[in-house]
Design a protein around this motif. Structure first.
Motif, short mmCIF file in Angstrom:
data_model
loop_
_atom_site.label_atom_id
_atom_site.label_comp_id
_atom_site.label_asym_id
_atom_site.label_seq_id
_atom_site.Cartn_x
_atom_site.Cartn_y
_atom_site.Cartn_z
N ALA A 144 67.51 -20.43 -68.36
CA ALA A 144 66.79 -19.19 -68.16
C ALA A 144 66.04 -19.26 -69.93
CB ALA A 144 67.68 -18.05 -68.52
N THR A 145 64.83 -18.95 -69.55
CA THR A 145 63.91 -18.70 -70.70
C THR A 145 63.37 -17.17 -70.95
OG1 THR A 145 61.85 -19.57 -70.05
CG2 THR A 145 63.32 -21.17 -70.86
N PRO A 178 62.02 -14.27 -61.31
CA PRO A 178 61.50 -13.61 -62.68
C PRO A 178 62.80 -13.70 -63.66
CG PRO A 178 61.40 -11.72 -60.99
CD PRO A 178 61.95 -13.09 -60.50
N ALA A 179 62.36 -13.63 -64.90
CA ALA A 179 63.22 -14.00 -66.02
C ALA A 179 64.50 -13.35 -66.00
CB ALA A 179 62.60 -13.91 -67.20
N ASN A 180 64.13 -11.89 -65.42
CA ASN A 180 65.48 -11.19 -65.55
C ASN A 180 66.41 -11.23 -64.35
OD1 ASN A 180 63.62 -9.86 -63.89
ND2 ASN A 180 63.89 -7.78 -64.78
N PRO A 234 71.66 -15.09 -62.52
CA PRO A 234 71.69 -16.35 -62.61
C PRO A 234 72.17 -16.88 -61.05
CG PRO A 234 72.89 -15.71 -64.57
CD PRO A 234 72.47 -14.56 -63.79
N ALA A 235 72.94 -16.18 -60.52
CA ALA A 235 73.30 -16.62 -59.13
C ALA A 235 72.09 -16.80 -58.07
CB ALA A 235 74.40 -15.75 -58.56
N GLU A 236 71.28 -15.74 -58.41
CA GLU A 236 69.86 -16.02 -57.52
C GLU A 236 68.98 -17.11 -57.84
OE1 GLU A 236 67.73 -12.20 -57.00
OE2 GLU A 236 69.66 -11.21 -57.37
#
Length: 73
Positions: free
Chosen positions: A9-10, A34-36, A39-41
């Motif tokens: 993730a950045t 999207p960045a937000n 994590p599972a997605e």
């Protein structure tokens, strides 16, 4: 054939590297994630890429599993 996946993730979004058994690497950004995003997605999105590539390039099915000891948090 895929051997491993690194997902990062950045601030700009999710990045991935797919390592192959032959020693190659495919890197990129999850453009539609999207960045937000949870994590599972993000894991599900990169898993779909790997499954699609394995089927399209090697005409085989693969299962993507994640090492629970490497989970964030």
């Amino acid at each position: 054939m895929p051997k491993g996946i690194t997902l990062l993730a950045t601030p700009e979004g999710w990045r991935h590297s797919v390592l192959t058994e032959e020693g190659g690497m495919l890197c990129g950004r999850l453009a539609d994630v999207p960045a937000n995003t949870d994590p599972a997605e993000a894991r599900a999105a990169v898993a779909a890429i790997v499954v699609g590539l394995a089927h399209g390039v090697h005409e085989t099915d693969v299962d993507v599993t994640w090492d629970p000891s490497r989970e964030p948090g």
